[in-house]
Design an enzyme around this catalytic site. Structure first.
Site, PDB file in Angstrom:
ATOM      1  N   PRO A   1     -32.753  42.701  43.050  1.00 58.84           N
ATOM      2  CA  PRO A   1     -31.663  41.353  42.979  1.00 58.84           C
ATOM      3  C   PRO A   1     -32.008  41.098  41.276  1.00 58.84           C
ATOM      4  O   PRO A   1     -32.608  41.329  41.169  1.00 58.84           O
ATOM      5  CB  PRO A   1     -32.719  40.139  43.917  1.00 58.84           C
ATOM      6  CG  PRO A   1     -34.329  40.977  43.961  1.00 58.84           C
ATOM      7  CD  PRO A   1     -33.573  42.126  43.725  1.00 58.84           C
TER       8      PRO A   1
ATOM      9  N   CYS B   1     -14.638  26.110  18.489  1.00 59.43           N
ATOM     10  CA  CYS B   1     -13.491  25.282  19.012  1.00 59.43           C
ATOM     11  C   CYS B   1     -12.057  25.431  19.409  1.00 59.43           C
ATOM     12  O   CYS B   1     -11.074  27.059  19.177  1.00 59.43           O
ATOM     13  CB  CYS B   1     -12.274  25.254  17.406  1.00 59.43           C
ATOM     14  SG  CYS B   1     -13.816  25.064  15.698  1.00 59.43           S
ATOM     15  N   GLU B   2     -12.473  25.522  20.831  1.00 55.00           N
ATOM     16  CA  GLU B   2     -11.477  26.572  21.831  1.00 55.00           C
ATOM     17  C   GLU B   2     -11.749  24.855  22.928  1.00 55.00           C
ATOM     18  O   GLU B   2     -12.988  24.959  23.029  1.00 55.00           O
ATOM     19  CB  GLU B   2     -11.750  27.186  22.554  1.00 55.00           C
ATOM     20  CG  GLU B   2     -11.232  28.314  21.435  1.00 55.00           C
ATOM     21  CD  GLU B   2     -11.600  29.873  22.451  1.00 55.00           C
ATOM     22  OE1 GLU B   2     -11.371  29.714  23.671  1.00 55.00           O
ATOM     23  OE2 GLU B   2     -12.601  31.062  22.370  1.00 55.00           O
TER      24      GLU B   2
ATOM     25  N   ARG C   1     -20.981  31.071  31.715  1.00 55.64           N
ATOM     26  CA  ARG C   1     -20.743  30.865  32.660  1.00 55.64           C
ATOM     27  C   ARG C   1     -19.683  30.535  32.932  1.00 55.64           C
ATOM     28  O   ARG C   1     -18.913  30.395  33.910  1.00 55.64           O
ATOM     29  CB  ARG C   1     -21.582  30.800  33.588  1.00 55.64           C
ATOM     30  CG  ARG C   1     -22.747  31.940  34.056  1.00 55.64           C
ATOM     31  CD  ARG C   1     -23.967  32.003  34.509  1.00 55.64           C
ATOM     32  NE  ARG C   1     -23.470  32.424  35.501  1.00 55.64           N
ATOM     33  CZ  ARG C   1     -23.046  31.372  36.680  1.00 55.64           C
ATOM     34  NH1 ARG C   1     -22.896  30.426  36.467  1.00 55.64           N
ATOM     35  NH2 ARG C   1     -21.988  32.056  38.057  1.00 55.64           N
TER      36      ARG C   1
HETATM   37  N1  LLP Z   1     -26.845  45.891  41.488  1.00 58.29           N
HETATM   38  C1  LLP Z   1     -26.080  46.295  40.892  1.00 58.29           C
HETATM   39  C2  LLP Z   1     -24.806  47.066  41.197  1.00 58.29           C
HETATM   40  C3  LLP Z   1     -24.840  44.848  40.316  1.00 58.29           C
HETATM   41  O1  LLP Z   1     -23.946  45.485  39.632  1.00 58.29           O
HETATM   42  C4  LLP Z   1     -25.393  43.682  40.299  1.00 58.29           C
HETATM   43  C5  LLP Z   1     -24.836  42.301  39.186  1.00 58.29           C
HETATM   44  C6  LLP Z   1     -26.764  43.332  40.706  1.00 58.29           C
HETATM   45  C7  LLP Z   1     -27.377  44.593  41.827  1.00 58.29           C
HETATM   46  C8  LLP Z   1     -27.322  41.893  40.467  1.00 58.29           C
HETATM   47  O2  LLP Z   1     -26.724  41.382  41.665  1.00 58.29           O
HETATM   48  P1  LLP Z   1     -27.100  40.052  41.673  1.00 58.29           P
HETATM   49  O3  LLP Z   1     -28.381  39.938  42.618  1.00 58.29           O
HETATM   50  O4  LLP Z   1     -27.316  39.352  40.325  1.00 58.29           O
HETATM   51  O5  LLP Z   1     -26.013  38.821  42.606  1.00 58.29           O
HETATM   52  N2  LLP Z   1     -21.831  37.619  35.185  1.00 58.29           N
HETATM   53  C9  LLP Z   1     -21.752  36.991  36.554  1.00 58.29           C
HETATM   54  C10 LLP Z   1     -22.418  38.102  37.692  1.00 58.29           C
HETATM   55  C11 LLP Z   1     -22.315  40.172  37.134  1.00 58.29           C
HETATM   56  C12 LLP Z   1     -23.477  40.088  38.315  1.00 58.29           C
HETATM   57  C13 LLP Z   1     -23.172  41.674  38.046  1.00 58.29           C
HETATM   58  N3  LLP Z   1     -23.663  43.306  39.254  1.00 58.29           N
HETATM   59  C14 LLP Z   1     -22.537  35.389  36.926  1.00 58.29           C
HETATM   60  O6  LLP Z   1     -22.540  34.937  36.016  1.00 58.29           O
HETATM   61  O7  LLP Z   1     -22.093  35.045  37.769  1.00 58.29           O
END
Ligand code: LLP
Length: 414
Positions: free
Chosen positions: A269, A338-339, A307
């Site tokens: 997580p 500036c976007e 985000r």
């Molecule tokens: N494991 C793997 C292999 C992953 O690629 C990721 C996230 C996680 C675990 C953790 O996922 P989570 O529990 O945080 O959902 N920047 C984007 C989210 C990118 C997630 C990338 N991989 C946002 O701001 O929504």
């Protein structure tokens, strides 16, 4: 904090992170669980230390992240190394730090890990990432478990990949991995993916001494207050599979599916542990009354919190001084960059706030500071960690000198 450290500043709650870890552990109490925090969500050293103190390892995706773990005084030995593009140097660095296992994304990567491990005279533990071809029903940019995503190996060729792995002299087959996406808000896709992959894992166990099955991360959080405060009736109106996901519903559905394997279950997580444990503190610069709409111009921008611009992500925006006697206004909440894309919210109804007042972006603990940039030569924000009535600066605001430290004018221009 705004007075002490200025704005924009990220503020995190150690207590909330601790509670989130405990809640997740309780929800999956029926399993032999190991949490590997996906530190890409927020890799501040203080937070890394906090989750290590709570007994977690990490889900790592770069040599830089390995170095962060070491810099936080934590241990790489209970961490896993993921990612589609591990370089030879990163693999070597991970092996030298005795990483628990590699989550392998392709056959050529397997060959490379075998080669590097052989050179170092060690055996590398691996799990192959299975792509279960399941739609996570989340934003397209963070969906990872469909067959046209770059991640993992399709299930139909995974058995052969495991047979090949078992023959490599410097590889130890230790587990199976999957991860279908991020910000999942219902349990259905998790159930579907686990139901697809569990029979594969069980079959694999006949020929391989597996230690673990990693079911990845992806547990979503509630970004909108209106949803968080939903009544029981509101909640019950959803079919079970479509209810907003909680760790409890996640645990209740997945535990009975996973238990029969008798394996250690790894969880990665990121967002769930830190997302709702952070806010971005910002100050109002101007209230600009436009021809057709109001613009609330604040001192944070898309470089601080990308985000909304990148995924259309929603964040609650809360005035720090709540005053119900003031009229509400509708405004686009924008930053100074500036976007046109530098917009946090369109036509948001918010209590009227004026110049110099403070607002907080809620649910800004995950993928927020971690994705901050210096665009428009804006230093990245400060970060503060709170526990109970104490707080400390954990990362000072980036200075101009920090920003240009690596730059130089070439001799041919002088
Ligand atoms: N494991 C793997 C292999 C992953 O690629 C990721 C996230 C996680 C675990 C953790 O996922 P989570 O529990 O945080 O959902 N920047 C984007 C989210 C990118 C997630 C990338 N991989 C946002 O701001 O929504």
């Amino acid at each position: 904090m705004a007075a002490l450290y200025g704005t924009p500043t990220y503020v995190y709650s150690a207590t909330t992170i601790t509670e989130n870890v405990t809640r997740l552990q309780k929800s999956l109490a029926g399993l032999d669980l190991k949490i590997c925090y996906a530190m890409k969500a927020n890799s501040s050293l203080a937070l890394l230390r906090l989750v290590a103190n709570l007994g977690s390892g990490y889900d790592l995706v770069s040599g830089g992240e390995i170095r962060r773990v070491l810099a936080a005084g934590a241990d790489v030995k209970s961490s896993v190394f993921a990612g589609v593009g591990k370089t030879e140097a990163e693999i070597e660095f991970a092996l030298k730090n005795e990483v628990f296992a590699f989550h392998v994304e392709s056959e050529p990567e397997l060959a490379r890990i075998n080669h590097v491990a052989g050179r170092l005279g060690v055996k590398a533990s691996i799990a192959i990432r299975i792509n279960p071809d399941v739609d996570a029903q989340t934003h397209a940019k963070i969906t990872t478990g469909k067959s046209d995503n770059k991640f993992g190996i399709p299930m139909r060729v995974a058995a052969a990949a495991y047979e090949a792995a078992a023959k490599l002299p410097h590889i130890k087959v230790a587990g199976v991995q999957m991860h279908i996406g991020s910000q999942l808000t219902s349990v259905g896709p998790f159930r579907e993916a686990v139901e697809k992959v569990v029979p594969f894992v069980a079959k694999l166990q006949e020929n391989h001494a597996l230690e673990y099955f990693s079911i990845g991360g992806g547990i979503g959080i509630i970004y909108e207050d209106a949803l968080a405060s939903g009544s029981k009736d509101w909640w019950d109106a959803f079919p079970e599979d479509e209810r907003p996901l909680t760790p409890e519903s996640y645990g209740a559905v997945l535990t009975p599916l996973l238990q029969p394997l008798g394996l250690k279950i790894l969880l990665e997580p990121g967002r769930f542990l830190v997302g709702n444990a952070g806010v971005l503190l910002s100050r109002v610069e101007y209230l600009k009354r436009g021809a057709n709409k109001n613009f609330l111009v604040i001192d944070s921008a898309m470089n601080d919190l990308v985000r909304p611009a990148m995924y259309g992500g929603y964040h609650e925006i809360v005035p720090l001084e709540r005053d119900t006697s003031r009229p509400a206004m509708t405004a686009d909440v924008v930053g100074p960059i500036c976007e046109t894309g530098d917009c946090f919210a369109k036509d948001r109804e918010i209590q009227t706030v004026g110049e110099r007042e403070l607002v907080a972006f809620m649910s800004a603990g995950a993928y927020a500071f971690a994705m901050a940039s210096r665009y428009n030569t804006r230093g990245r924000p400060a970060e503060v960690l709170v526990r109970g009535s104490t707080f400390e600066l954990i990362n000072r605001r980036e200075t101009f000198e920090d920003q240009i430290a690596g730059e130089q004018i070439p001799a041919f221009l002088t």
